[in-house]
Write a protein that holds these residues in place. Sequence first.
Motif, mmCIF file in Angstrom:
data_model
loop_
_atom_site.group_PDB
_atom_site.id
_atom_site.type_symbol
_atom_site.label_atom_id
_atom_site.label_comp_id
_atom_site.label_asym_id
_atom_site.label_seq_id
_atom_site.Cartn_x
_atom_site.Cartn_y
_atom_site.Cartn_z
ATOM 1 N N UNK A 83 18.224 53.926 -22.916
ATOM 2 C CA UNK A 83 17.789 53.026 -23.977
ATOM 3 C C UNK A 83 18.764 51.869 -24.153
ATOM 4 N N UNK A 84 20.056 52.170 -24.092
ATOM 5 C CA UNK A 84 21.062 51.120 -24.262
ATOM 6 C C UNK A 84 21.057 50.148 -23.084
ATOM 7 N N UNK A 85 20.942 50.678 -21.869
ATOM 8 C CA UNK A 85 20.890 49.815 -20.683
ATOM 9 C C UNK A 85 19.625 48.969 -20.703
ATOM 10 N N UNK A 86 18.509 49.585 -21.085
ATOM 11 C CA UNK A 86 17.250 48.844 -21.163
ATOM 12 C C UNK A 86 17.351 47.691 -22.160
ATOM 13 N N UNK A 87 17.902 47.977 -23.329
ATOM 14 C CA UNK A 87 18.067 46.930 -24.328
ATOM 15 C C UNK A 87 18.977 45.814 -23.855
ATOM 16 N N UNK A 88 20.052 46.188 -23.159
ATOM 17 C CA UNK A 88 20.980 45.182 -22.633
ATOM 18 C C UNK A 88 20.308 44.309 -21.590
ATOM 19 N N UNK A 89 19.545 44.926 -20.686
ATOM 20 C CA UNK A 89 18.860 44.166 -19.644
ATOM 21 C C UNK A 89 17.807 43.229 -20.234
ATOM 22 N N UNK A 90 17.133 43.682 -21.287
ATOM 23 C CA UNK A 90 16.145 42.834 -21.953
ATOM 24 C C UNK A 90 16.811 41.588 -22.520
ATOM 25 N N UNK A 91 17.989 41.777 -23.132
ATOM 26 C CA UNK A 91 18.718 40.643 -23.690
ATOM 27 C C UNK A 91 19.237 39.710 -22.600
ATOM 28 N N UNK A 92 19.851 40.297 -21.559
ATOM 29 C CA UNK A 92 20.454 39.482 -20.509
ATOM 30 C C UNK A 92 19.415 38.728 -19.688
ATOM 31 N N UNK A 93 18.261 39.341 -19.483
ATOM 32 C CA UNK A 93 17.220 38.728 -18.639
ATOM 33 C C UNK A 93 16.234 37.877 -19.428
ATOM 34 N N UNK A 94 16.503 37.709 -20.716
ATOM 35 C CA UNK A 94 15.617 36.866 -21.514
ATOM 36 C C UNK A 94 14.273 37.493 -21.791
ATOM 37 N N UNK A 95 14.243 38.817 -21.940
ATOM 38 C CA UNK A 95 12.976 39.507 -22.173
ATOM 39 C C UNK A 95 12.317 39.130 -23.485
ATOM 40 N N UNK A 96 13.120 38.915 -24.522
ATOM 41 C CA UNK A 96 12.546 38.591 -25.827
ATOM 42 C C UNK A 96 11.919 37.195 -25.832
ATOM 43 N N UNK A 97 12.624 36.147 -25.345
ATOM 44 C CA UNK A 97 11.957 34.831 -25.265
ATOM 45 C C UNK A 97 10.713 34.845 -24.383
ATOM 46 N N UNK A 98 10.780 35.616 -23.274
ATOM 47 C CA UNK A 98 9.618 35.715 -22.385
ATOM 48 C C UNK A 98 8.426 36.319 -23.121
ATOM 49 N N UNK A 99 8.684 37.397 -23.863
ATOM 50 C CA UNK A 99 7.602 38.060 -24.580
ATOM 51 C C UNK A 99 7.070 37.171 -25.709
ATOM 52 N N UNK A 100 7.954 36.402 -26.333
ATOM 53 C CA UNK A 100 7.522 35.495 -27.394
ATOM 54 C C UNK A 100 6.614 34.390 -26.826
ATOM 55 N N UNK A 101 7.013 33.831 -25.690
ATOM 56 C CA UNK A 101 6.190 32.793 -25.050
ATOM 57 C C UNK A 101 4.843 33.354 -24.594
#
Length: 417
Positions: A83-101
């Motif tokens: 869970x921690x690695x997944x959350x970190x990768x989401x942040x580092x790879x721009x997962x949140x901006x991607x999902x927002x767009x």
Amino acid sequence: MALPGELWAELPAEKRIFCSVLLFSWAVYLWEAFLAHRQRRVYRTTTHVPWELGQIMDSETFEKSRLYQLDKSTFSFWSGLYSEVEGTMILLCGGIPFLWNLSGQISGRAGFGAEYEIVQSLVFLLLATLFSAVTGLPWSLYNTFVIEEKHGFNQQTLGFFFKDAIKKFIVTQCILLPVTSLLLYIIKIGGDYFFIYAWLFTLVVSLVLVTIYADYIAPLFDKFIPLPEGELKQQIETMAKSIDFPLTKVYVVEGSKRSSHSNAYFYGFFKNKRIVLFDTLLEDYSALNKEPAEGEDGENEETKSKTKNKKQGCKNEEVLAVLGHELGHWKLGHTVKNIIISQVLSFCLTVLSRRFEFQADAFAKELGKAKDLYSALIKLNKDNLGFPVSDWIFSMWHYSHPPLLERLQALKEAKQE
């Protein structure tokens, strides 16, 4: 060469915030992992029944609970790390901006432009929870059908599991999306004091959900039946009346449909209180204590009754003692205090909750239930394979209920008075 502090100061504000969030997340995770490691060491090294429990816990039950808790702790380590690695990768790879767009594109195609940010936010929330459900599914399957199955607690079939998961997701969205939309609207029009209005709204929603959960939400997943007329119901009503508890109904929920863990609780506000007993808490009602009917193999399309399990549950006197403890929480105002404190700090809630548990035990003692609560705690700990030994830091940080040994010692002193 620039010093670390100088390099940090040169970073743009948004990058400093990003790094701070990431560092804080990992700091919390490492602290939790450290505590879990200490407790796991207790599970590995404590291989004999403590002398204080020598007369009430056999070595076979102790070993079963030790292995169960060790398996759960190991599972929590790996699932937490993922869970921690997944959350970190989401942040580092721009997962949140991607999902927002992506959410904006979807809402735009549905006829809602950029000015409809609440609609875009709801699409974002739906996609995020769907992603979380999918990535968490393998871990949930492993926990249910490997760990819980291995130790004799799982009562679900694969079909029941998936049907239940889909139903939970749909019900969650039906509650989450409207509440979130109202919260976002309050934030949008709230002005400088939006945070106060948002806090009051979330508090009201929490109280409403607590009120309606057992009547309208929980029955979507489990069957609730009124406790039949008889000695136990009469004794419960008598005990409630003796302390002016405004009891209106007593239910038995078929918890054995999904697990052999047991529980009991009350709910409701003002003069409309209800008590809910898991059938696994009651010797006479648990399906796990009954032999399958002639011609049945103990398994149907939804659940399976594991008749190989030893008889579990509590006698009526022990059930009343457990309820005496729960009613003590009501009489002493713990429920309201917990709601207030939960708005301030979770660690303080844990510390105070432990104190409340001792107070509720003492209340059951005043009802003359010390001896029965003593035996009920032992029996419930045995049925649920609770491990009676804990690392003191892990216990202080995580356990809202005091360790079994401490509660038994307090009740033992009470019995001797």
